[in-house]
Scaffold this motif. Sequence first.
Motif, PDB file in Angstrom:
ATOM      1  N   PRO A   1      97.374-105.090 -22.041  1.00  0.00           N
ATOM      2  CA  PRO A   1      96.174-105.199 -21.416  1.00  0.00           C
ATOM      3  C   PRO A   1      95.307-103.895 -21.310  1.00  0.00           C
ATOM      4  O   PRO A   1      96.023-102.858 -21.060  1.00  0.00           O
ATOM      5  N   ASP A   2      94.161-104.172 -20.975  1.00  0.00           N
ATOM      6  CA  ASP A   2      93.529-102.833 -20.577  1.00  0.00           C
ATOM      7  C   ASP A   2      93.405-102.632 -19.067  1.00  0.00           C
ATOM      8  O   ASP A   2      93.481-103.918 -18.398  1.00  0.00           O
ATOM      9  N   SER A   3      92.946-101.716 -18.599  1.00  0.00           N
ATOM     10  CA  SER A   3      92.818-101.356 -17.010  1.00  0.00           C
ATOM     11  C   SER A   3      91.567-102.278 -16.796  1.00  0.00           C
ATOM     12  O   SER A   3      90.621-102.564 -17.261  1.00  0.00           O
ATOM     13  N   GLY A   4      91.906-102.717 -15.094  1.00  0.00           N
ATOM     14  CA  GLY A   4      91.074-103.503 -14.707  1.00  0.00           C
ATOM     15  C   GLY A   4      91.271-105.157 -14.790  1.00  0.00           C
ATOM     16  O   GLY A   4      90.498-106.163 -14.189  1.00  0.00           O
ATOM     17  N   VAL A   5      92.151-105.507 -16.114  1.00  0.00           N
ATOM     18  CA  VAL A   5      92.390-106.753 -16.259  1.00  0.00           C
ATOM     19  C   VAL A   5      93.048-107.378 -15.268  1.00  0.00           C
ATOM     20  O   VAL A   5      94.039-107.001 -14.651  1.00  0.00           O
ATOM     21  N   CYS A   6      92.978-108.681 -14.722  1.00  0.00           N
ATOM     22  CA  CYS A   6      93.485-109.534 -13.638  1.00  0.00           C
ATOM     23  C   CYS A   6      94.049-110.704 -14.269  1.00  0.00           C
ATOM     24  O   CYS A   6      93.594-111.145 -15.330  1.00  0.00           O
ATOM     25  N   LEU A   7      95.223-111.301 -13.799  1.00  0.00           N
ATOM     26  CA  LEU A   7      95.854-112.525 -14.054  1.00  0.00           C
ATOM     27  C   LEU A   7      96.704-112.914 -13.241  1.00  0.00           C
ATOM     28  O   LEU A   7      96.975-112.193 -11.857  1.00  0.00           O
ATOM     29  N   GLN A   8      96.895-114.196 -12.878  1.00  0.00           N
ATOM     30  CA  GLN A   8      97.883-114.911 -12.052  1.00  0.00           C
ATOM     31  C   GLN A   8      98.949-115.411 -12.725  1.00  0.00           C
ATOM     32  O   GLN A   8      99.007-116.045 -13.655  1.00  0.00           O
ATOM     33  N   ILE A   9     100.278-115.224 -12.169  1.00  0.00           N
ATOM     34  CA  ILE A   9     101.439-115.704 -12.409  1.00  0.00           C
ATOM     35  C   ILE A   9     102.006-116.218 -11.446  1.00  0.00           C
ATOM     36  O   ILE A   9     102.377-115.700 -10.325  1.00  0.00           O
ATOM     37  N   GLY A  10     102.134-117.737 -11.357  1.00  0.00           N
ATOM     38  CA  GLY A  10     102.806-118.537 -10.123  1.00  0.00           C
ATOM     39  C   GLY A  10     101.789-118.151  -8.919  1.00  0.00           C
ATOM     40  O   GLY A  10     100.486-118.351  -8.927  1.00  0.00           O
ATOM     41  N   ASP A  11     102.310-117.951  -7.849  1.00  0.00           N
ATOM     42  CA  ASP A  11     101.486-117.669  -6.652  1.00  0.00           C
ATOM     43  C   ASP A  11     101.013-116.340  -6.448  1.00  0.00           C
ATOM     44  O   ASP A  11     100.583-116.043  -5.387  1.00  0.00           O
ATOM     45  N   TYR A  12     101.245-115.532  -7.543  1.00  0.00           N
ATOM     46  CA  TYR A  12     100.827-114.044  -7.571  1.00  0.00           C
ATOM     47  C   TYR A  12      99.923-113.522  -8.314  1.00  0.00           C
ATOM     48  O   TYR A  12      99.719-114.045  -9.509  1.00  0.00           O
ATOM     49  N   ARG A  13      98.970-112.850  -7.916  1.00  0.00           N
ATOM     50  CA  ARG A  13      97.978-112.152  -8.649  1.00  0.00           C
ATOM     51  C   ARG A  13      98.124-110.660  -8.777  1.00  0.00           C
ATOM     52  O   ARG A  13      98.369-110.062  -7.969  1.00  0.00           O
ATOM     53  N   LEU A  14      97.829-110.448 -10.233  1.00  0.00           N
ATOM     54  CA  LEU A  14      98.196-109.066 -10.779  1.00  0.00           C
ATOM     55  C   LEU A  14      97.018-108.291 -11.243  1.00  0.00           C
ATOM     56  O   LEU A  14      96.226-108.773 -12.199  1.00  0.00           O
ATOM     57  N   GLU A  15      96.641-107.002 -10.995  1.00  0.00           N
ATOM     58  CA  GLU A  15      95.390-106.451 -11.396  1.00  0.00           C
ATOM     59  C   GLU A  15      96.087-105.062 -11.967  1.00  0.00           C
ATOM     60  O   GLU A  15      96.743-104.246 -11.165  1.00  0.00           O
ATOM     61  N   ILE A  16      95.580-104.780 -13.318  1.00  0.00           N
ATOM     62  CA  ILE A  16      96.074-103.774 -14.163  1.00  0.00           C
ATOM     63  C   ILE A  16      95.379-102.559 -13.497  1.00  0.00           C
ATOM     64  O   ILE A  16      94.346-102.439 -13.620  1.00  0.00           O
ATOM     65  N   ILE A  17      96.115-101.239 -13.050  1.00  0.00           N
ATOM     66  CA  ILE A  17      95.389-100.330 -12.579  1.00  0.00           C
ATOM     67  C   ILE A  17      95.363 -99.124 -13.515  1.00  0.00           C
ATOM     68  O   ILE A  17      94.147 -98.539 -13.797  1.00  0.00           O
ATOM     69  N   GLN A  18      96.552 -99.056 -14.280  1.00  0.00           N
ATOM     70  CA  GLN A  18      96.503 -98.086 -15.412  1.00  0.00           C
ATOM     71  C   GLN A  18      97.408 -98.548 -16.587  1.00  0.00           C
ATOM     72  O   GLN A  18      98.503 -99.091 -16.337  1.00  0.00           O
ATOM     73  N   ALA A  19      96.977 -98.478 -17.824  1.00  0.00           N
ATOM     74  CA  ALA A  19      97.638 -99.138 -19.020  1.00  0.00           C
ATOM     75  C   ALA A  19      97.451 -97.882 -19.981  1.00  0.00           C
ATOM     76  O   ALA A  19      96.400 -97.128 -20.203  1.00  0.00           O
ATOM     77  N   THR A  20      98.449 -97.726 -20.880  1.00  0.00           N
ATOM     78  CA  THR A  20      98.323 -96.975 -22.008  1.00  0.00           C
ATOM     79  C   THR A  20      98.484 -97.639 -23.241  1.00  0.00           C
ATOM     80  O   THR A  20      98.182 -98.917 -23.190  1.00  0.00           O
ATOM     81  N   GLU A  21      98.552 -97.161 -24.395  1.00  0.00           N
ATOM     82  CA  GLU A  21      98.565 -98.062 -25.681  1.00  0.00           C
ATOM     83  C   GLU A  21      99.823 -99.104 -26.040  1.00  0.00           C
ATOM     84  O   GLU A  21      99.628 -99.918 -26.623  1.00  0.00           O
ATOM     85  N   ASN A  22     100.885 -98.658 -25.324  1.00  0.00           N
ATOM     86  CA  ASN A  22     102.057 -99.429 -25.496  1.00  0.00           C
ATOM     87  C   ASN A  22     102.710 -99.940 -24.122  1.00  0.00           C
ATOM     88  O   ASN A  22     103.810-100.774 -24.178  1.00  0.00           O
ATOM     89  N   ARG A  23     102.141 -99.579 -22.853  1.00  0.00           N
ATOM     90  CA  ARG A  23     102.681-100.325 -21.899  1.00  0.00           C
ATOM     91  C   ARG A  23     101.793-100.325 -20.615  1.00  0.00           C
ATOM     92  O   ARG A  23     100.883 -99.463 -20.589  1.00  0.00           O
ATOM     93  N   VAL A  24     102.145-101.110 -19.363  1.00  0.00           N
ATOM     94  CA  VAL A  24     101.460-101.041 -18.166  1.00  0.00           C
ATOM     95  C   VAL A  24     101.914 -99.719 -17.288  1.00  0.00           C
ATOM     96  O   VAL A  24     103.281-100.178 -17.117  1.00  0.00           O
ATOM     97  N   LYS A  25     101.518 -98.983 -16.818  1.00  0.00           N
ATOM     98  CA  LYS A  25     102.005 -98.110 -16.134  1.00  0.00           C
ATOM     99  C   LYS A  25     102.060 -98.499 -14.542  1.00  0.00           C
ATOM    100  O   LYS A  25     103.126 -97.991 -13.806  1.00  0.00           O
TER     101      LYS A  25
END
Length: 428
Positions: free
Chosen positions: A386-410
């Motif tokens: 994902p790109d930075s700023g992408v949000c998703l929900q897994i179960g009861d938890y919400r995750l917002e990507i703060i920093q990501a590179t070309e190959n992983r979420v940092k």
Amino acid sequence: MDDLHSSFLFGLLIFLILCSAFFSSSETGMLSLNRYRLRHLEREGHKGAQRASNLLARPDRLLGTILVGNNVVNILAASIATVLAVDIWGEAGIAISTVLLTIVVLIFGEITPKTLAALRPETIAFPASSVLSLLMRLLYPVVWITSAISNLLLRLLGVDPAHKPQDSLSTEELRSVVRESGHALPANRKNMLLGILDLEKVTVNDIMIPRNEVIGIDLDSDLEQITEQLRTTTFTRLPVYRHDLNQIEGVVHMRQIARLLTHNTLSKDSLLAACSSPYFVPESTPLSTQLINFQNEKCRLGIVVDEYGEVIGLVTLEDILEEIVGEFTSPASQRTPDIQAQPDGSYLIEGSVNIRDVNKSLGWELPWEGPKTLNGLITEALEQIPDSGVCLQIGDYRLEIIQATENRVKSLRAWLAVQAPAPTEGDG
């Protein structure tokens, strides 16, 4: 004489009701005993526990004795109550005695004594076991005949009376017993017991140090660089390899080269001579098995390999022990990235953090049976990086990507879905 006769019958009626209460409470008390505590008390030499255990070894005879005694006293009590009621109220006394005796027997002969026995089984069962043992011998012929007829009927129904279910507990049942032990076990000991039981469910792959975080000695490096690395390391054991971990030469213990470092006589040959052979561990090995393997191999560090023989990480005896007793490593040697709590109730977490570590630290229940890190969990859910700023929900938890590179979420921000953290800078 009539008054004396009535007084005698009335006293006998009270005695029979007490006997009914004894048999009812004895039955409930004996059958409510905790079998595991009973065995413990029996091994400790408790006489009441030994008698109770002997009686419970033949439940058909025990129940036969109790039921024969209880039915005899109840029938006799009903007959005496009828005689007394007829003397007092005439023909109407039959109906009156039936109603009154039913109420009295239910309250004083059944409900109250059985409730007390269910709440205090040892208090009732242990003293009663001596009386029941005597009655079992006295009533043996009657009990033997009734038990034989009962067992015959059970066999006709396809039930083997001689077959008793095993009292052994499964792992899940034992886990429930530990969880429900209440104040009988301190919280730290309860967690240790649960940790031991969980070793069956957790594999080496779940707790290993991933390959990208492994610190080792590369023999292709300059000797000065190797010496400096050995002098400053905080680890006791280090893997020694050439170029990459797939070409591992051995594992060196700092104690083996301390003298060489002190006298500045370390060389690559002497370093290799001080190494022990590497011990390889399949990634799917359960921790309970690996703990025994470490003991048998007299080893504390294993090189984790996948099904193709590629090195994917390290596992140590300390890692397994921490699953039982909890974290006891110093901050300098902890490999888990920080989980930073935020004022709005969310957490800033590095993408490489192990999901199980997040669950243990925050009391969450993120799924960890598949990917082992948050980065893996997110990329599996989105099926892309994902790109930075992408949000998703897994179960009861919400995750917002703060920093990501070309190959992983940092790094990412995570919170419970019921929470509503304040927007961060740049949020629309």
